[in-house]
Scaffold this motif. Structure first.
Motif, PDB file in Angstrom:
ATOM      1  N   THR A  87       4.614  13.465  11.998  1.00 45.69           N
ATOM      2  CA  THR A  87       4.048  12.584  13.005  1.00 45.69           C
ATOM      3  C   THR A  87       5.185  11.865  13.709  1.00 45.69           C
ATOM      4  OG1 THR A  87       2.712  10.611  13.413  1.00 45.69           O
ATOM      5  CG2 THR A  87       3.725  10.778  11.246  1.00 45.69           C
ATOM      6  N   ALA A  88       5.053  11.714  15.012  1.00 46.55           N
ATOM      7  CA  ALA A  88       6.085  11.009  15.775  1.00 46.55           C
ATOM      8  C   ALA A  88       5.957   9.506  15.629  1.00 46.55           C
ATOM      9  CB  ALA A  88       5.995  11.406  17.247  1.00 46.55           C
ATOM     10  N   ASP A  89       4.839   9.039  15.096  1.00 44.95           N
ATOM     11  CA  ASP A  89       4.609   7.597  14.980  1.00 44.95           C
ATOM     12  C   ASP A  89       4.110   7.262  13.576  1.00 44.95           C
ATOM     13  OD1 ASP A  89       4.287   4.918  15.520  1.00 44.95           O
ATOM     14  OD2 ASP A  89       2.411   5.157  16.635  1.00 44.95           O
ATOM     15  N   PRO A  90       4.980   7.321  12.575  1.00 44.97           N
ATOM     16  CA  PRO A  90       4.533   7.030  11.207  1.00 44.97           C
ATOM     17  C   PRO A  90       4.016   5.606  11.027  1.00 44.97           C
ATOM     18  CG  PRO A  90       6.934   7.201  11.317  1.00 44.97           C
ATOM     19  CD  PRO A  90       6.402   7.680  12.625  1.00 44.97           C
ATOM     20  N   ALA A  91       4.465   4.662  11.868  1.00 42.85           N
ATOM     21  CA  ALA A  91       4.011   3.281  11.739  1.00 42.85           C
ATOM     22  C   ALA A  91       2.533   3.134  12.048  1.00 42.85           C
ATOM     23  CB  ALA A  91       4.835   2.376  12.653  1.00 42.85           C
ATOM     24  N   ALA A  92       1.925   4.129  12.710  1.00 45.81           N
ATOM     25  CA  ALA A  92       0.499   4.053  13.035  1.00 45.81           C
ATOM     26  C   ALA A  92      -0.375   4.338  11.825  1.00 45.81           C
ATOM     27  CB  ALA A  92       0.168   5.040  14.156  1.00 45.81           C
ATOM     28  N   PHE A  93       0.223   4.849  10.746  1.00 49.10           N
ATOM     29  CA  PHE A  93      -0.528   5.220   9.561  1.00 49.10           C
ATOM     30  C   PHE A  93      -0.478   4.086   8.539  1.00 49.10           C
ATOM     31  CE2 PHE A  93       0.182   9.139  11.642  1.00 49.10           C
ATOM     32  CZ  PHE A  93      -0.772  10.040  11.206  1.00 49.10           C
ATOM     33  N   GLY A  94      -1.635   3.550   8.201  1.00 47.23           N
ATOM     34  CA  GLY A  94      -1.728   2.560   7.152  1.00 47.23           C
ATOM     35  C   GLY A  94      -1.858   3.217   5.796  1.00 47.23           C
ATOM     36  N   PRO A  95      -1.881   2.440   4.722  1.00 50.71           N
ATOM     37  CA  PRO A  95      -1.985   3.008   3.369  1.00 50.71           C
ATOM     38  C   PRO A  95      -3.209   3.897   3.176  1.00 50.71           C
ATOM     39  CG  PRO A  95      -1.397   0.679   3.289  1.00 50.71           C
ATOM     40  CD  PRO A  95      -1.725   0.975   4.704  1.00 50.71           C
ATOM     41  N   GLU A  96      -4.340   3.512   3.776  1.00 49.67           N
ATOM     42  CA  GLU A  96      -5.557   4.325   3.643  1.00 49.67           C
ATOM     43  C   GLU A  96      -5.377   5.685   4.289  1.00 49.67           C
ATOM     44  OE1 GLU A  96     -10.357   4.048   4.656  1.00 49.67           O
ATOM     45  OE2 GLU A  96      -9.045   2.307   4.949  1.00 49.67           O
ATOM     46  N   ASP A  97      -4.708   5.717   5.459  1.00 52.69           N
ATOM     47  CA  ASP A  97      -4.463   6.989   6.142  1.00 52.69           C
ATOM     48  C   ASP A  97      -3.523   7.879   5.338  1.00 52.69           C
ATOM     49  OD1 ASP A  97      -5.990   6.266   8.463  1.00 52.69           O
ATOM     50  OD2 ASP A  97      -4.308   5.015   9.095  1.00 52.69           O
ATOM     51  N   ILE A  98      -2.442   7.295   4.812  1.00 51.86           N
ATOM     52  CA  ILE A  98      -1.481   8.078   4.039  1.00 51.86           C
ATOM     53  C   ILE A  98      -2.146   8.676   2.808  1.00 51.86           C
ATOM     54  CG2 ILE A  98       0.660   7.992   2.718  1.00 51.86           C
ATOM     55  CD1 ILE A  98       1.092   7.802   5.695  1.00 51.86           C
ATOM     56  N   ALA A  99      -2.957   7.878   2.121  1.00 48.89           N
ATOM     57  CA  ALA A  99      -3.654   8.377   0.939  1.00 48.89           C
ATOM     58  C   ALA A  99      -4.588   9.528   1.309  1.00 48.89           C
ATOM     59  CB  ALA A  99      -4.438   7.243   0.280  1.00 48.89           C
ATOM     60  N   GLN A 100      -5.264   9.409   2.447  1.00 47.11           N
ATOM     61  CA  GLN A 100      -6.182  10.463   2.876  1.00 47.11           C
ATOM     62  C   GLN A 100      -5.432  11.755   3.178  1.00 47.11           C
ATOM     63  OE1 GLN A 100      -9.714  10.261   3.198  1.00 47.11           O
ATOM     64  NE2 GLN A 100      -9.412  12.473   3.329  1.00 47.11           N
ATOM     65  N   VAL A 101      -4.286  11.637   3.863  1.00 49.37           N
ATOM     66  CA  VAL A 101      -3.494  12.828   4.192  1.00 49.37           C
ATOM     67  C   VAL A 101      -3.019  13.520   2.918  1.00 49.37           C
ATOM     68  CG1 VAL A 101      -1.338  13.618   5.222  1.00 49.37           C
ATOM     69  CG2 VAL A 101      -2.767  11.978   6.452  1.00 49.37           C
ATOM     70  N   ILE A 102      -2.506  12.748   1.962  1.00 51.13           N
ATOM     71  CA  ILE A 102      -2.031  13.345   0.712  1.00 51.13           C
ATOM     72  C   ILE A 102      -3.188  13.983  -0.041  1.00 51.13           C
ATOM     73  CG2 ILE A 102      -0.930  12.899  -1.510  1.00 51.13           C
ATOM     74  CD1 ILE A 102       0.475  10.505  -0.159  1.00 51.13           C
ATOM     75  N   GLY A 103      -4.328  13.307  -0.088  1.00 48.68           N
ATOM     76  CA  GLY A 103      -5.493  13.861  -0.766  1.00 48.68           C
ATOM     77  C   GLY A 103      -5.941  15.178  -0.147  1.00 48.68           C
ATOM     78  N   ASP A 104      -5.902  15.266   1.177  1.00 49.38           N
ATOM     79  CA  ASP A 104      -6.278  16.503   1.848  1.00 49.38           C
ATOM     80  C   ASP A 104      -5.322  17.643   1.477  1.00 49.38           C
ATOM     81  OD1 ASP A 104      -8.418  15.280   3.052  1.00 49.38           O
ATOM     82  OD2 ASP A 104      -7.391  14.928   4.965  1.00 49.38           O
ATOM     83  N   VAL A 105      -4.033  17.339   1.369  1.00 51.12           N
ATOM     84  CA  VAL A 105      -3.065  18.364   0.984  1.00 51.12           C
ATOM     85  C   VAL A 105      -3.342  18.851  -0.436  1.00 51.12           C
ATOM     86  CG1 VAL A 105      -0.635  18.789   0.448  1.00 51.12           C
ATOM     87  CG2 VAL A 105      -1.255  17.571   2.540  1.00 51.12           C
ATOM     88  N   VAL A 106      -3.609  17.917  -1.352  1.00 53.21           N
ATOM     89  CA  VAL A 106      -3.900  18.301  -2.742  1.00 53.21           C
ATOM     90  C   VAL A 106      -5.126  19.204  -2.794  1.00 53.21           C
ATOM     91  CG1 VAL A 106      -4.608  17.439  -5.003  1.00 53.21           C
ATOM     92  CG2 VAL A 106      -2.804  16.259  -3.726  1.00 53.21           C
ATOM     93  N   ARG A 107      -6.171  18.859  -2.048  1.00 55.78           N
ATOM     94  CA  ARG A 107      -7.383  19.670  -2.040  1.00 55.78           C
ATOM     95  C   ARG A 107      -7.150  21.031  -1.394  1.00 55.78           C
ATOM     96  NH1 ARG A 107      -9.745  14.388  -1.669  1.00 55.78           N
ATOM     97  NH2 ARG A 107      -9.166  14.258   0.531  1.00 55.78           N
ATOM     98  N   ASP A 108      -6.432  21.048  -0.270  1.00 53.85           N
ATOM     99  CA  ASP A 108      -6.166  22.313   0.413  1.00 53.85           C
ATOM    100  C   ASP A 108      -5.339  23.251  -0.448  1.00 53.85           C
ATOM    101  OD1 ASP A 108      -7.574  21.392   2.576  1.00 53.85           O
ATOM    102  OD2 ASP A 108      -5.803  20.858   3.775  1.00 53.85           O
ATOM    103  N   ARG A 109      -4.323  22.709  -1.128  1.00 55.24           N
ATOM    104  CA  ARG A 109      -3.501  23.548  -1.989  1.00 55.24           C
ATOM    105  C   ARG A 109      -4.322  24.077  -3.171  1.00 55.24           C
ATOM    106  NH1 ARG A 109       2.181  23.893  -1.199  1.00 55.24           N
ATOM    107  NH2 ARG A 109       2.476  23.527   1.046  1.00 55.24           N
ATOM    108  N   ALA A 110      -5.226  23.255  -3.697  1.00 54.57           N
ATOM    109  CA  ALA A 110      -6.073  23.697  -4.813  1.00 54.57           C
ATOM    110  C   ALA A 110      -6.965  24.852  -4.385  1.00 54.57           C
ATOM    111  CB  ALA A 110      -6.904  22.532  -5.334  1.00 54.57           C
TER     112      ALA A 110
END
Length: 258
Positions: A87-110
């Motif tokens: 992302t070109a603007d990481p400051a736009a992502f709050g903790p809830e957004d970061i957690a959601q992105v990581i969770g999506d990666v874990v699910r997609d990889r599974a």
């Protein structure tokens, strides 16, 4: 044991820190970049745990294209591969957004056949100090979570024994997998990359994806820098002539009686 370690590209704040014009971030002009010390320890714990169990270590970050430097730094000390959610603007992502992105990666990889038994993060990042992503990620995945952990060791039953420092001293937990663990620095010393490791890091696979639009956004209004405490020094004198003044000071602070 296959482990995912989530890291963040942060400004190197070894020197003085100033805020940007918004007051919501650090002025990065002239600063280098690194990963947070908590996350360096998380990488070290992941490498040791994976080696003891015949597993792998994948590092992930949500950040700008330049954050691939931090991913390759983790590979240089022993991780196997990396994932960049760009992302070109990481400051736009709050903790809830970061957690959601990581969770999506874990699910997609599974879904594609790659499961992570353990997800490690730092307790917080050096630039924002949110202390939220690990807890939010565990809630999103439905995993048990531990925080403020300093050392890990696999158990005979296939789980993890985790140790951290609590209010009453050392705290010991045993948790079944999969799980999320937030790591606090101090339990291990991060290793330095070898020449061979640096060469490996240049060739290591880094999967790159575009970050989705943040849904929650960054709720931070502004940061505050603590007031710098001023100090002063009084020269009592030089050589034997300073002895009377030293005695007066020791009497004043109660070290000796008059």
């Amino acid at each position: 044991m296959n482990i995912l370690v989530c890291i963040k590209r942060v400004p190197d704040i070894a020197g003085s820190v100033t805020l940007d014009d918004t007051g919501a971030g650090i002025d990065e002009a002239g600063l280098g970049h690194t990963m947070s010390s908590h996350e360096e320890c998380a990488v070290e714990l992941a490498i040791g745990t994976a080696a003891a169990t015949g597993g792998t270590v994948t590092v992930l970050t949500v950040g700008p294209a330049e954050a691939v430097e931090q991913l390759r730094a983790a590979v240089a000390v022993g991780a196997n591969d990396g994932i960049l959610i760009e992302t070109a603007d990481p400051a736009a992502f709050g903790p809830e957004d970061i957690a959601q992105v990581i969770g999506d990666v874990v699910r997609d990889r599974a879904e594609s056949g790659q499961t992570f038994d353990l997800v490690l993060l730092g307790d917080d990042a050096a630039d924002t100090g949110d202390f939220q992503v690990g807890i939010r990620l565990a809630y999103d995945l439905g995993y048990p979570v531990l925080s403020n952990i300093q050392t890990l060791s696999p158990t005979d039953s296939g789980g993890i024994e985790a140790r951290g420092i609590g209010p009453a001293g050392t705290e010991i937990f045993t948790v079944d997998l999969p799980a999320v663990i937030a790591v606090h620095e101090g339990g291990v010393d991060p290793r330095y990359p070898s020449i061979t490791g640096r060469m490996k890091a240049k060739r290591a696979p880094i999967a790159e994806y575009d970050a989705p639009e943040p849904s929650a956004g960054n709720p931070r209004i502004r940061l505050e820098l603590p007031e710098v405490k001023q100090s002063s020094v009084t020269v009592l004198g030089e050589g034997p002539e300073a002895a009377p003044a030293l005695v007066d000071v020791l009497e004043e602070i109660g070290v000796i009686r008059p």
